[in-house]
Motif scaffolding. Structure first.
Motif, PDB file in Angstrom:
ATOM      1  N   GLY A  47       1.869  30.314 -48.689  1.00 22.80           N
ATOM      2  CA  GLY A  47       2.350  31.405 -49.126  1.00 22.80           C
ATOM      3  C   GLY A  47       1.144  32.639 -49.113  1.00 22.80           C
ATOM      4  O   GLY A  47       0.272  32.262 -48.196  1.00 22.80           O
ATOM      5  N   SER A  48       1.075  33.554 -49.881  1.00 17.81           N
ATOM      6  CA  SER A  48       0.234  34.617 -49.710  1.00 17.81           C
ATOM      7  C   SER A  48      -0.363  34.928 -51.058  1.00 17.81           C
ATOM      8  O   SER A  48       0.150  34.544 -52.154  1.00 17.81           O
ATOM      9  CB  SER A  48       0.963  35.840 -49.184  1.00 17.81           C
ATOM     10  OG  SER A  48       2.070  36.229 -50.017  1.00 17.81           O
ATOM     11  N   ALA A  49      -1.772  35.347 -51.095  1.00 13.17           N
ATOM     12  CA  ALA A  49      -2.256  35.816 -52.331  1.00 13.17           C
ATOM     13  C   ALA A  49      -1.505  36.935 -53.268  1.00 13.17           C
ATOM     14  O   ALA A  49      -0.790  37.590 -52.585  1.00 13.17           O
ATOM     15  CB  ALA A  49      -3.614  36.088 -52.228  1.00 13.17           C
TER      16      ALA A  49
ATOM     17  N   PHE B 243      -8.388  21.926 -63.042  1.00 13.71           N
ATOM     18  CA  PHE B 243      -8.245  23.548 -63.319  1.00 13.71           C
ATOM     19  C   PHE B 243      -8.696  24.224 -61.927  1.00 13.71           C
ATOM     20  O   PHE B 243      -8.842  23.320 -60.997  1.00 13.71           O
ATOM     21  CB  PHE B 243      -9.134  23.923 -64.355  1.00 13.71           C
ATOM     22  CG  PHE B 243     -10.403  23.367 -64.653  1.00 13.71           C
ATOM     23  CD1 PHE B 243     -11.520  23.701 -63.564  1.00 13.71           C
ATOM     24  CD2 PHE B 243     -10.840  22.324 -65.258  1.00 13.71           C
ATOM     25  CE1 PHE B 243     -12.688  23.129 -63.789  1.00 13.71           C
ATOM     26  CE2 PHE B 243     -12.134  21.471 -65.502  1.00 13.71           C
ATOM     27  CZ  PHE B 243     -13.190  22.170 -64.596  1.00 13.71           C
ATOM     28  N   ARG B 244      -8.593  25.453 -61.866  1.00  8.24           N
ATOM     29  CA  ARG B 244      -8.795  26.458 -60.579  1.00  8.24           C
ATOM     30  C   ARG B 244     -10.093  27.084 -60.996  1.00  8.24           C
ATOM     31  O   ARG B 244     -10.469  27.048 -61.996  1.00  8.24           O
ATOM     32  CB  ARG B 244      -7.599  27.117 -60.527  1.00  8.24           C
ATOM     33  CG  ARG B 244      -6.470  26.463 -59.833  1.00  8.24           C
ATOM     34  CD  ARG B 244      -5.425  27.374 -59.126  1.00  8.24           C
ATOM     35  NE  ARG B 244      -4.443  26.754 -58.227  1.00  8.24           N
ATOM     36  CZ  ARG B 244      -4.221  27.133 -57.280  1.00  8.24           C
ATOM     37  NH1 ARG B 244      -4.837  27.979 -56.598  1.00  8.24           N
ATOM     38  NH2 ARG B 244      -3.388  26.457 -56.592  1.00  8.24           N
ATOM     39  N   ILE B 245     -10.474  27.889 -59.993  1.00  6.28           N
ATOM     40  CA  ILE B 245     -11.771  28.562 -60.296  1.00  6.28           C
ATOM     41  C   ILE B 245     -11.581  29.636 -61.306  1.00  6.28           C
ATOM     42  O   ILE B 245     -12.650  29.950 -61.963  1.00  6.28           O
ATOM     43  CB  ILE B 245     -12.157  29.279 -58.681  1.00  6.28           C
ATOM     44  CG1 ILE B 245     -12.568  28.322 -57.714  1.00  6.28           C
ATOM     45  CG2 ILE B 245     -13.043  30.247 -59.052  1.00  6.28           C
ATOM     46  CD1 ILE B 245     -12.877  28.824 -56.447  1.00  6.28           C
ATOM     47  N   GLY B 246     -10.482  30.250 -61.553  1.00  3.36           N
ATOM     48  CA  GLY B 246      -9.990  31.039 -62.325  1.00  3.36           C
ATOM     49  C   GLY B 246      -8.840  31.604 -62.049  1.00  3.36           C
ATOM     50  O   GLY B 246      -7.935  31.382 -61.110  1.00  3.36           O
ATOM     51  N   ILE B 247      -8.610  32.939 -62.783  1.00  2.00           N
ATOM     52  CA  ILE B 247      -7.356  33.742 -62.767  1.00  2.00           C
ATOM     53  C   ILE B 247      -7.550  34.461 -61.361  1.00  2.00           C
ATOM     54  O   ILE B 247      -6.620  34.501 -60.494  1.00  2.00           O
ATOM     55  CB  ILE B 247      -7.345  34.806 -63.832  1.00  2.00           C
ATOM     56  CG1 ILE B 247      -7.044  33.861 -64.947  1.00  2.00           C
ATOM     57  CG2 ILE B 247      -6.347  35.869 -63.523  1.00  2.00           C
ATOM     58  CD1 ILE B 247      -6.879  34.879 -66.451  1.00  2.00           C
TER      59      ILE B 247
ATOM     60  N   ALA C 172      -4.891  33.691 -58.207  1.00  2.00           N
ATOM     61  CA  ALA C 172      -4.495  34.710 -57.380  1.00  2.00           C
ATOM     62  C   ALA C 172      -4.418  34.237 -55.864  1.00  2.00           C
ATOM     63  O   ALA C 172      -3.267  34.726 -55.433  1.00  2.00           O
ATOM     64  CB  ALA C 172      -5.611  36.059 -57.269  1.00  2.00           C
ATOM     65  N   GLN C 173      -5.017  33.379 -55.499  1.00  2.00           N
ATOM     66  CA  GLN C 173      -4.773  32.814 -54.040  1.00  2.00           C
ATOM     67  C   GLN C 173      -3.703  31.844 -53.924  1.00  2.00           C
ATOM     68  O   GLN C 173      -3.058  31.981 -52.817  1.00  2.00           O
ATOM     69  CB  GLN C 173      -6.021  32.142 -53.583  1.00  2.00           C
ATOM     70  CG  GLN C 173      -7.446  32.824 -53.364  1.00  2.00           C
ATOM     71  CD  GLN C 173      -8.660  31.953 -53.092  1.00  2.00           C
ATOM     72  OE1 GLN C 173      -9.360  31.326 -53.883  1.00  2.00           O
ATOM     73  NE2 GLN C 173      -8.653  31.592 -51.841  1.00  2.00           N
TER      74      GLN C 173
END
Length: 384
Positions: A353-355, A158-162, A192-193
């Motif tokens: 890419g970009s955030a 998973f990731r850090i979060g949304i 988001a990142q």
């Protein structure tokens, strides 16, 4: 060599996932369109570790989609056979893992909750899903319930979060541990990142402190063996997950094996050596996908393999349009095999890419305890 480069080999370098162990604490991250059996075979020749196949959607598996079934291809000597599943429905996840057990399709199941792609998060899947804590727990529980009796370990990524205001990784780690996961992996970025900016390795250290009984793996910005050792030193994580860093560089797994064993990391390969690896990759893809499709698939790897080498623009274009093994061999013959590995080939590669704002279903953030299954969230997409 730095102090990190000369780290002595210890028993701690062994990474255990369930009943399986690897002498090098390294996992190849599943990458859509990349980590097929051909690329995994190439990487495995360079070092020990866990090599995970392309991500498989649970619904496509249960429905026996022909392309999906072909993607579940492993070498006869590939062990453990690691397969990553993407799912949003506990019932479908359970059916998929039951099918894996009954038909002996894999030895290890990884679960993807890290995908940041808008078309996925917009429907509540991927990196959006751990925000729904109860649903996340139910999906992990369903997988473990089907896998555990067969001795198949289930791991969770998973990731850090949304985004910075909606972090989920500590809850996700604790829940996965409680529900019987054999290990957890954190891509240290938010959805988001996406793949932009810098991974926040302090989050990996925080997760390691929160999850006490199973291995914690770190993912994000590992482009060299030194990066991997530094992540372990700084975060205390039990192993690393390597994705974009090995694109066009399957020998990175050799570097990682040597570094974790406390031996010097070999110098980068010459252009002649890279050409031999490229040719081997082409042959393996042709064997797996057929000559025509395999060489088309190879095209996306060309820029990664040839990055930084002194090659003219016209020749680069020819490599990017190659359509046959013979044509590839003719192009390779035009290269200078003695050209040394270039310094500017180091560092980030692959998508960045970009955030941006994360696309979510309407009202998704209203109730993290809502266990309603997202509508039509299961689809083909890239992993995260």
């Amino acid at each position: 060599m730095t102090a990190l480069d000369s780290r002595p080999a210890t028993r701690e370098n062994t990474l255990r996932i369930g009943s399986y162990s690897a002498d090098t604490p390294v996992v190849l991250a599943p990458m859509a369109g990349i980590t097929n059996v051909a690329f995994r075979r190439l990487c495995r020749t360079y070092g020990a570790g866990y090599y995970v196949c392309e991500m498989i959607t649970t619904r496509a598996l249960v429905e026996r989609h022909p392309q999906t079934m072909h993607m579940i291809s492993f070498d006869a000597d590939e062990h453990p056979r690691s397969l990553q599943l993407y799912g949003v429905d506990p019932e479908t996840m359970g059916k998929a893992v039951r099918m894996i057990v009954e038909e002996n399709l894999a030895d290890h199941v990884d679960m993807n909750f890290g995908c940041p792609v808008p078309k996925v998060t917009r429907k509540g899947g991927g990196a959006a899903l751990p925000y729904k804590r109860r649903l996340f727990a139910e999906i992990v529980r369903a997988a473990v319930a089907e896998a555990a009796p067969a001795g198949i370990p289930v791991t969770v990524k998973f990731r850090i979060g949304i985004d910075d205001d909606h972090t989920t990784f500590l809850d996700a780690g604790r829940i996965a541990e409680e529900e019987g996961a054999a290990a957890v992996a954190l891509h240290a970025r938010t959805a988001a990142q996406r793949y932009s900016g810098q991974a926040d390795w302090t989050a990996i250290a925080a997760l390691k402190s929160a999850v006490r009984t199973i291995p914690v793996l770190g993912n994000g910005d590992i482009f060299s063996a030194t990066d991997a050792l530094r992540m372990v030193e700084e975060t205390g994580c039990d192993g690393v997950v390597v994705g974009r860093g090995c694109l066009g560089r399957p020998w990175l797994f050799r570097d990682l094996q040597e570094a974790f064993a406390g031996r010097p990391v070999p110098a980068g390969p010459t252009l002649g050596e890279v050409s031999a690896v490229l040719h081997r990759h082409a042959s393996l893809l042709a064997e797996h996908l057929g000559p025509e499709k395999g060489l088309r698939d190879l095209r996306k790897h060309m820029a990664w393999y040839l990055r930084g080498f002194p090659i003219g623009s016209e020749l680069r274009r020819s490599f990017a349009m190659v359509s046959g093994i013979g044509e590839l061999e003719d192009l390779i013959a035009q290269l200078d095999p003695t050209a040394p590995f270039p310094q500017d080939a180091e560092g980030p590669r692959g998508r960045q890419g970009s955030a941006g704002r994360v696309a979510l279903p309407e009202g998704w953030l209203d109730d993290p305890e809502d266990s309603t299954v997202p509508h039509a969230a299961e689809m083909d997409h890239s992993g995260g």
